[in-house]
Design an enzyme around this catalytic site. Structure first.
Site, short mmCIF file in Angstrom:
data_model
loop_
_atom_site.label_atom_id
_atom_site.label_comp_id
_atom_site.label_asym_id
_atom_site.label_seq_id
_atom_site.Cartn_x
_atom_site.Cartn_y
_atom_site.Cartn_z
CE1 TYR A 105 -3.98 -2.05 0.97
CE2 TYR A 105 -2.44 -3.21 2.38
CZ TYR A 105 -3.65 -3.15 1.76
OH TYR A 105 -4.54 -4.16 1.91
NE ARG A 107 -4.88 2.12 3.08
CZ ARG A 107 -5.63 1.03 3.32
NH1 ARG A 107 -5.05 -0.12 3.64
NH2 ARG A 107 -6.93 1.09 3.23
CE1 TYR A 173 -4.57 -5.57 13.77
CE2 TYR A 173 -3.84 -7.85 13.53
CZ TYR A 173 -3.63 -6.56 13.99
OH TYR A 173 -2.49 -6.28 14.70
CB ALA A 235 -12.65 -23.55 0.97
CG ASP A 265 -13.85 -6.68 0.96
OD1 ASP A 265 -13.76 -6.82 2.19
OD2 ASP A 265 -12.91 -6.31 0.23
P1 ADP Z 1 -11.37 -12.82 3.50
O1 ADP Z 1 -11.40 -12.38 2.07
O2 ADP Z 1 -11.89 -11.77 4.44
O3 ADP Z 1 -10.03 -13.41 3.92
P2 ADP Z 1 -12.40 -15.56 3.47
O4 ADP Z 1 -11.12 -16.04 2.86
O5 ADP Z 1 -12.83 -16.20 4.73
O6 ADP Z 1 -12.46 -13.97 3.68
O7 ADP Z 1 -13.53 -15.79 2.36
C1 ADP Z 1 -14.78 -15.19 2.41
C2 ADP Z 1 -15.76 -15.98 1.62
O8 ADP Z 1 -15.28 -16.16 0.27
C3 ADP Z 1 -15.97 -17.40 2.14
O9 ADP Z 1 -16.93 -17.45 3.17
C4 ADP Z 1 -16.44 -18.10 0.87
O10 ADP Z 1 -17.80 -17.77 0.61
C5 ADP Z 1 -15.58 -17.45 -0.21
N1 ADP Z 1 -14.32 -18.20 -0.40
C6 ADP Z 1 -13.08 -17.82 -0.02
N2 ADP Z 1 -12.15 -18.74 -0.41
C7 ADP Z 1 -12.82 -19.72 -1.04
C8 ADP Z 1 -12.45 -20.96 -1.70
N3 ADP Z 1 -11.18 -21.36 -1.75
N4 ADP Z 1 -13.42 -21.69 -2.27
C9 ADP Z 1 -14.71 -21.30 -2.24
N5 ADP Z 1 -15.14 -20.15 -1.66
C10 ADP Z 1 -14.21 -19.38 -1.05
#
Ligand code: ADP
Length: 317
Positions: A105, A107, A173, A235, A265
């Protein structure tokens, strides 16, 4: 139903294709715009819910283009203030072959850091926010704000909730945005106490609080009097704790995970749009999963408008 999302939108530079081993940073870059609450605002609007985006921008061509993009998404920009001689922050994405992402970043001087700071602008903004059914903010929104402005926002959220408004929050975070982990903990815990719907990512909660198991995250957050606690775990199934009720909602397998930027998001957008349109929390988690599944199949946080289908089922493996 109308929602306002508060935060920062940045210029995004994302690789057009995965860099070969040893070529980190040498891929062609595509320029776009993104930011956690901005991404959520865009995808909520694409579900047909009325959205206002609240930030500060500069008077440069990039700020101008952000306003054009928001307008193209049908998002209300009337509460966005402009600061002369300023321009938005910038970030770059690097992807690994399995679709994970790393961000760098620039920013520090972004105008969005002055959110809620100027007394005159703040009163105008409060009048705007009082017209909303729901406000959405994140740990990034709080991290970039000055401490005095944050205290003003906290007081406003108490008043807003007392008048019947609902607050949705994602702790998102990002250690580098905070002076110390102690600061981040104190601020996040304070704002959790004025939150109705917490949409947390377990990985972020682990980094912030040192949780080993998800039960610790649930325990800690159950003290805040939330009406809905949703915990995303990539996942792995999404966890819901809602007025004494608990559920685990499976995440459908996605055929090709290209770039997880914006996963959380866009999940939040699918969830909040469905909740505001009257769906149950469990149905709304399914909506969040469907939205995120589309976004992680593309590079960058915002996928082309023409490719996005609200409510689309993911293509299974
Ligand atoms: P962040 O982007 O805040 O790190 P996560 O990685 O927990 O959040 O992912 C948020 C949502 O995105 C999950 O609840 C799911 O719906 C989708 N998602 C993320 N990674 C995967 C994946 N490898 N396969 C399928 N869905 C995913």
């Amino acid at each position: 139903m109308k929602l306002a999302a508060l935060g920062e939108v940045m210029v995004e530079l994302a690789p057009q294709a995965a860099a070969q081993a040893g070529e980190q940073g040498k891929a062609l870059l595509r320029q776009s715009y993104a930011g956690d609450t901005y991404n959520t605002a865009v995808y909520i609007a694409r579900h047909g819910v009325s959205v206002s985006y609240v930030t500060l921008l500069g008077d440069d061509p990039y700020s101008e283009e952000v306003l054009t993009r928001l307008g193209d998404e049908g998002i209300d920009t009337s509460a966005i203030a402009r600061l002369s001689g300023r321009c938005p922050g910038l970030y770059m994405i690097q992807n690994t072959p399995d679709g994970e992402r790393y961000f760098t970043y620039w920013r520090g001087e972004a105008p969005a850091r002055e959110l809620f700071a100027d007394p005159q602008r703040r009163e105008v903004l409060k009048a705007h926010l009082r017209q909303m059914d729901c406000l959405y903010l994140s740990g990034i929104t709080l991290a970039i704000m000055a401490a005095d402005a944050r205290a003003e926002l906290l007081d406003f959220l108490k008043e807003y909730r007392a008048a019947g408004g609902r607050v949705a929050f994602d702790s998102n975070y990002r250690p580098r945005l905070w002076r110390s982990v102690g600061d981040a903990r104190e601020v996040v815990a304070t704002f959790m106490s004025v939150t109705d719907m917490a949409l947390l990512t377990f990985e972020d909660e682990q980094a912030l609080w040192g949780d080993d198991v998800v039960d610790q995250c649930v325990q800690r957050n159950s003290d805040h009097g939330l009406s809905e606690l949703v915990i995303k775990r990539g996942a792995e199934p999404v966890l819901l704790h809602c007025e004494g009720q608990q559920a685990e909602v499976d995440v459908p397998a996605v055929a090709q995970v290209v770039d997880t930027t914006g996963a959380g998001d866009s999940f939040n957008a699918g969830y909040l749009a469905a909740r505001l349109q009257g769906a149950s929390p469990v149905e709304s988690i399914a909506s969040g999963n469907r939205c995120a599944a589309q976004v992680i199949g593309y590079r960058g946080a915002i996928i082309p408008q023409a490719e996005f289908v609200a409510g689309a089922q993911p293509v299974a493996c």
